[in-house]
Design a protein around this motif. Structure first.
Motif, PDB file in Angstrom:
ATOM      1  N   LYS A   1       0.836  -1.211   0.000  1.00  0.00           N
ATOM      2  CA  LYS A   1       0.000   0.000   0.000  1.00  0.00           C
ATOM      3  C   LYS A   1       0.868   1.258   0.000  1.00  0.00           C
ATOM      4  CE  LYS A   1      -4.016  -2.155   2.181  1.00  0.00           C
ATOM      5  NZ  LYS A   1      -4.728  -2.232   0.891  1.00  0.00           N
ATOM      6  N   THR A   2       1.791   1.281  -0.965  1.00  0.00           N
ATOM      7  CA  THR A   2       2.780   2.350  -1.014  1.00  0.00           C
ATOM      8  C   THR A   2       2.950   2.892  -2.429  1.00  0.00           C
ATOM      9  OG1 THR A   2       4.017   1.441   0.861  1.00  0.00           O
ATOM     10  CG2 THR A   2       5.212   2.921  -0.611  1.00  0.00           C
ATOM     11  N   PHE A   3       3.005   4.225  -2.536  1.00  0.00           N
ATOM     12  CA  PHE A   3       3.423   4.891  -3.763  1.00  0.00           C
ATOM     13  C   PHE A   3       4.937   5.097  -3.690  1.00  0.00           C
ATOM     14  CE2 PHE A   3      -1.018   6.642  -3.840  1.00  0.00           C
ATOM     15  CZ  PHE A   3      -1.367   6.181  -5.105  1.00  0.00           C
ATOM     16  N   THR A   4       5.648   4.726  -4.757  1.00  0.00           N
ATOM     17  CA  THR A   4       7.093   4.931  -4.824  1.00  0.00           C
ATOM     18  C   THR A   4       7.415   5.847  -5.990  1.00  0.00           C
ATOM     19  OG1 THR A   4       7.555   2.748  -3.886  1.00  0.00           O
ATOM     20  CG2 THR A   4       9.348   3.831  -5.079  1.00  0.00           C
ATOM     21  N   CYS A   5       8.193   6.892  -5.729  1.00  0.00           N
ATOM     22  CA  CYS A   5       8.558   7.839  -6.778  1.00  0.00           C
ATOM     23  C   CYS A   5       9.517   7.175  -7.764  1.00  0.00           C
ATOM     24  CB  CYS A   5       9.201   9.084  -6.167  1.00  0.00           C
ATOM     25  SG  CYS A   5       9.518  10.399  -7.368  1.00  0.00           S
ATOM     26  N   ILE A   6       9.348   7.445  -9.051  1.00  0.00           N
ATOM     27  CA  ILE A   6      10.220   6.857 -10.074  1.00  0.00           C
ATOM     28  C   ILE A   6      11.011   7.935 -10.813  1.00  0.00           C
ATOM     29  CG2 ILE A   6       8.808   4.793 -10.404  1.00  0.00           C
ATOM     30  CD1 ILE A   6       7.546   6.128 -12.850  1.00  0.00           C
ATOM     31  N   ASP A   7      11.029   9.148 -10.255  1.00  0.00           N
ATOM     32  CA  ASP A   7      11.776  10.233 -10.886  1.00  0.00           C
ATOM     33  C   ASP A   7      13.245  10.181 -10.489  1.00  0.00           C
ATOM     34  OD1 ASP A   7       9.476  11.463 -12.121  1.00  0.00           O
ATOM     35  OD2 ASP A   7       8.888  12.112 -10.110  1.00  0.00           O
ATOM     36  N   THR A   8      14.111  10.566 -11.405  1.00  0.00           N
ATOM     37  CA  THR A   8      15.548  10.558 -11.163  1.00  0.00           C
ATOM     38  C   THR A   8      15.896  11.370  -9.917  1.00  0.00           C
ATOM     39  OG1 THR A   8      15.969  10.386 -13.543  1.00  0.00           O
ATOM     40  CG2 THR A   8      17.799  11.117 -12.157  1.00  0.00           C
ATOM     41  N   GLY A   9      16.679  10.752  -9.046  1.00  0.00           N
ATOM     42  CA  GLY A   9      17.109  11.431  -7.830  1.00  0.00           C
ATOM     43  C   GLY A   9      16.115  11.379  -6.695  1.00  0.00           C
ATOM     44  N   ALA A  10      14.965  10.714  -6.908  1.00  0.00           N
ATOM     45  CA  ALA A  10      13.938  10.691  -5.853  1.00  0.00           C
ATOM     46  C   ALA A  10      13.319   9.307  -5.689  1.00  0.00           C
ATOM     47  CB  ALA A  10      12.853  11.718  -6.161  1.00  0.00           C
ATOM     48  N   THR A  11      14.020   8.271  -6.143  1.00  0.00           N
ATOM     49  CA  THR A  11      13.448   6.923  -6.092  1.00  0.00           C
ATOM     50  C   THR A  11      13.378   6.361  -4.671  1.00  0.00           C
ATOM     51  OG1 THR A  11      15.647   6.032  -6.611  1.00  0.00           O
ATOM     52  CG2 THR A  11      14.112   6.333  -8.450  1.00  0.00           C
ATOM     53  N   ASP A  12      13.962   7.077  -3.705  1.00  0.00           N
ATOM     54  CA  ASP A  12      13.864   6.645  -2.308  1.00  0.00           C
ATOM     55  C   ASP A  12      12.630   7.217  -1.617  1.00  0.00           C
ATOM     56  OD1 ASP A  12      14.930   9.228  -2.521  1.00  0.00           O
ATOM     57  OD2 ASP A  12      15.823   9.109  -0.521  1.00  0.00           O
ATOM     58  N   VAL A  13      11.877   8.062  -2.318  1.00  0.00           N
ATOM     59  CA  VAL A  13      10.703   8.706  -1.731  1.00  0.00           C
ATOM     60  C   VAL A  13       9.498   7.766  -1.819  1.00  0.00           C
ATOM     61  CG1 VAL A  13       9.084  10.641  -1.909  1.00  0.00           C
ATOM     62  CG2 VAL A  13      11.542  11.010  -2.271  1.00  0.00           C
ATOM     63  N   LYS A  14       8.854   7.556  -0.678  1.00  0.00           N
ATOM     64  CA  LYS A  14       7.692   6.670  -0.632  1.00  0.00           C
ATOM     65  C   LYS A  14       6.555   7.329   0.143  1.00  0.00           C
ATOM     66  CE  LYS A  14      10.581   2.501  -0.737  1.00  0.00           C
ATOM     67  NZ  LYS A  14      10.238   2.136  -2.130  1.00  0.00           N
ATOM     68  N   LEU A  15       5.337   7.022  -0.271  1.00  0.00           N
ATOM     69  CA  LEU A  15       4.127   7.476   0.419  1.00  0.00           C
ATOM     70  C   LEU A  15       3.307   6.237   0.757  1.00  0.00           C
ATOM     71  CD1 LEU A  15       3.134  10.414  -1.986  1.00  0.00           C
ATOM     72  CD2 LEU A  15       4.263  10.630   0.236  1.00  0.00           C
ATOM     73  N   THR A  16       3.194   5.934   2.042  1.00  0.00           N
ATOM     74  CA  THR A  16       2.502   4.722   2.482  1.00  0.00           C
ATOM     75  C   THR A  16       1.140   5.074   3.073  1.00  0.00           C
ATOM     76  OG1 THR A  16       4.607   3.631   2.947  1.00  0.00           O
ATOM     77  CG2 THR A  16       2.638   2.692   3.969  1.00  0.00           C
ATOM     78  N   ALA A  17       0.110   4.374   2.598  1.00  0.00           N
ATOM     79  CA  ALA A  17      -1.258   4.661   3.034  1.00  0.00           C
ATOM     80  C   ALA A  17      -1.461   4.290   4.496  1.00  0.00           C
ATOM     81  CB  ALA A  17      -2.246   3.903   2.162  1.00  0.00           C
ATOM     82  N   ASN A  18      -2.072   5.184   5.253  1.00  0.00           N
ATOM     83  CA  ASN A  18      -2.459   4.902   6.632  1.00  0.00           C
ATOM     84  C   ASN A  18      -3.891   4.371   6.659  1.00  0.00           C
ATOM     85  OD1 ASN A  18       0.011   5.916   7.637  1.00  0.00           O
ATOM     86  ND2 ASN A  18      -0.781   8.005   7.552  1.00  0.00           N
ATOM     87  N   GLU A  19      -4.227   3.681   7.720  1.00  0.00           N
ATOM     88  CA  GLU A  19      -5.581   3.159   7.859  1.00  0.00           C
ATOM     89  C   GLU A  19      -6.574   4.311   7.992  1.00  0.00           C
ATOM     90  OE1 GLU A  19      -6.602   0.030   7.653  1.00  0.00           O
ATOM     91  OE2 GLU A  19      -4.549  -0.677   7.311  1.00  0.00           O
ATOM     92  N   LEU A  20      -7.790   4.075   7.522  1.00  0.00           N
ATOM     93  CA  LEU A  20      -8.845   5.072   7.689  1.00  0.00           C
ATOM     94  C   LEU A  20      -9.147   5.262   9.172  1.00  0.00           C
ATOM     95  CD1 LEU A  20     -11.257   3.962   4.835  1.00  0.00           C
ATOM     96  CD2 LEU A  20     -10.127   6.182   4.992  1.00  0.00           C
ATOM     97  N   PRO A  21      -9.627   6.449   9.561  1.00  0.00           N
ATOM     98  CA  PRO A  21      -9.984   6.673  10.969  1.00  0.00           C
ATOM     99  C   PRO A  21     -10.996   5.633  11.447  1.00  0.00           C
ATOM    100  CG  PRO A  21     -10.032   8.734   9.742  1.00  0.00           C
ATOM    101  CD  PRO A  21      -9.846   7.643   8.734  1.00  0.00           C
ATOM    102  N   GLU A  22     -10.935   5.293  12.710  1.00  0.00           N
ATOM    103  CA  GLU A  22     -11.856   4.312  13.275  1.00  0.00           C
ATOM    104  C   GLU A  22     -13.302   4.768  13.083  1.00  0.00           C
ATOM    105  OE1 GLU A  22     -12.780   2.070  17.558  1.00  0.00           O
ATOM    106  OE2 GLU A  22     -11.152   3.528  17.387  1.00  0.00           O
ATOM    107  N   GLY A  23     -14.132   3.850  12.620  1.00  0.00           N
ATOM    108  CA  GLY A  23     -15.538   4.177  12.408  1.00  0.00           C
ATOM    109  C   GLY A  23     -15.819   4.939  11.134  1.00  0.00           C
ATOM    110  N   TYR A  24     -14.835   5.008  10.243  1.00  0.00           N
ATOM    111  CA  TYR A  24     -15.007   5.755   8.991  1.00  0.00           C
ATOM    112  C   TYR A  24     -16.096   5.104   8.139  1.00  0.00           C
ATOM    113  CZ  TYR A  24     -13.721   8.388   4.800  1.00  0.00           C
ATOM    114  OH  TYR A  24     -13.735   9.230   3.713  1.00  0.00           O
TER     115      TYR A  24
END
Length: 426
Positions: A255-278
């Motif tokens: 559940k992660t977005f990984t950047c594929i741009d030159t010089g930024a391939t170490d950048v990741k965005l990982t999804a957090n769980e929705l708030p309880e009761g969402y």
């Protein structure tokens, strides 16, 4: 005097020569060139067997992110449109389009298309509200083109809009982006950049980055995006903590977005769980029982917009507007006008039944909270808004004359809805 006249004569000759030189750059008048450009664009639009995909961003600030629209241009000035904006990849709507002369050749969507014009319709209450909507374009200036790509500029927003030739049926792409939209939906992500982590809110196809710099200052930048077949792409590159970010791929396992741009391939965005009761918007649609102390009313929540419902059955004389808070996954019943009584207005007001205080303030109301451990889906309502020493635990119908509180309005039946307030799904 003779010298002045002679000088002016020479200047006029030179000026005439310059104008002639400019005219000589083109072999044809501008009107003829525009007509030829229109014919060329018309042929190009119709030449795509599977149509084109448009990367569309409403709002001059791209505040609502971007969406894909596929377009198949046909004879008779017809265009068939599909989109991933509403997670219905199979839906198609056909309307009319035209190419016109403006300050240059333009592409215009002339007749109402319920899919495409959603973002330019000022009468919807989403986006900036009624009278504005999402403030999107439906008229575009052609900027450039190749055989497989057309670059447009929105006449209203000035946004750069790219169209790319499709090489397969539109649903092949839209099925992928709709699937991604569902898989990646949440309210926050955790960013991993340069060995640091921080939470990134996500709303309406926009990531909102806010982080502390080495100088202990807060830096903020937004990344509006569209979905691609494999991930997302920002409207334009943005810089976050010294990294230039634009393109990401999605890993459904992590559940992660990984950047594929030159010089930024170490950048990741990982999804957090929705708030309880969402609860998602569609979870609220349908039949419920509205419960208050001493009463139970069968009601129905019907779709009004992406951010609101209409509640039918609460009272035969009016329908309630119920707001949906997408970031929290809950609904709110706010203080609102529900009708008229002669020259006066009738309002459903926030009420603290414990103190007897009420207030005609549209920023006050009650907000839902999913009750856990129940067989039937049940939501409880709690106070919403700031109200000094009071809380909104009940609702009351009141007659108003301007800002003057005339009295409790009982002519339409029940006027007091005393808490504890809740709703039970049928």
């Amino acid at each position: 005097m003779k010298r002045i006249i002679y000088t002016l004569f020479i200047f006029s000759i030179l000026l005439s020569s310059c104008v002639q030189d400019v005219d000589d750059v083109f072999d044809e008048p501008s009107s003829v060139r525009v007509e030829k450009a229109l014919a060329e664009y018309q042929a190009l639009l119709k030449s795509a067997e599977h149509g084109w995909v448009m990367e569309y961003y409403p709002s001059a600030t791209q505040a609502y992110g971007g969406y894909l629209f596929t377009m198949k241009f046909k004879d008779g000035d017809q265009v068939t449109v599909s989109t991933d904006a509403f997670e219905e990849a199979e839906k198609e709507v056909t309307s009319l389009y035209s190419l016109k002369k403006d300050i240059g050749p333009t592409l215009n969507f002339d007749t109402y298309n319920e899919l495409f014009h959603h973002f330019s319709d000022p009468d919807i209450i989403d986006g900036g509200g009624k009278g504005k909507g999402y403030e999107g374009d439906y008229e575009f200036l052609f900027r450039s083109h190749t055989d497989n790509e057309i670059i447009l500029r929105g006449k209203k927003t000035n946004n750069i809009i790219k169209m790319t030739r499709l090489t397969e049926p539109p649903t092949v792409l839209l099925d992928k982006t709709v699937k991604l939209s569902k898989e990646t939906f949440t309210t926050t992500y955790t960013a991993h950049i340069g060995g640091k982590t921080f939470v990134v809110p996500m709303e309406d196809h926009v990531f909102h980055f806010s982080y502390e710099t080495e100088n202990k200052e807060t830096e903020s930048v937004s990344g509006p995006y569209i979905f691609t077949a494999t991930g997302i792409k920002f409207y334009e590159p943005i810089e976050v903590m010294g990294k230039t970010l634009e393109n990401f791929t999605w890993d459904s396992t992590t559940k992660t977005f990984t950047c594929i741009d030159t010089g930024a391939t170490d950048v990741k965005l990982t999804a957090n769980e929705l708030p309880e009761g969402y609860m998602k918007y569609k979870d609220f649609l349908g039949s419920w029982d509205f419960v208050y102390t001493g009463g139970r009313i069968p009601v129905t929540l019907e779709e009004e917009s992406q951010t609101s419902f209409l509640m039918n059955g609460f009272n035969p004389n009016y329908k309630l507007v119920v707001n949906y808070d997408k970031s929290a996954g809950r609904i709110r019943i706010m203080t609102q006008k529900v009708g008229n009584a002669g020259n006066n207005e009738v309002w459903l007001c926030a009420w603290d039944a414990n103190t007897g205080s009420l207030w005609k303030n549209t920023a006050l109301g009650v907000a839902s909270k999913l009750r856990s451990g129940t067989e039937d889906v049940t939501i409880d309502f709690e106070s919403y808004g700031v109200w000094e020493d009071n809380e909104v635990n009940s609702l009351i119908v009141w007659e108003m004359k301007g800002n003057d509180y005339v009295g409790e309005f009982k002519q339409w039946g029940t006027s007091r809805y005393v808490g504890y307030l809740s709703m039970i799904k049928k």
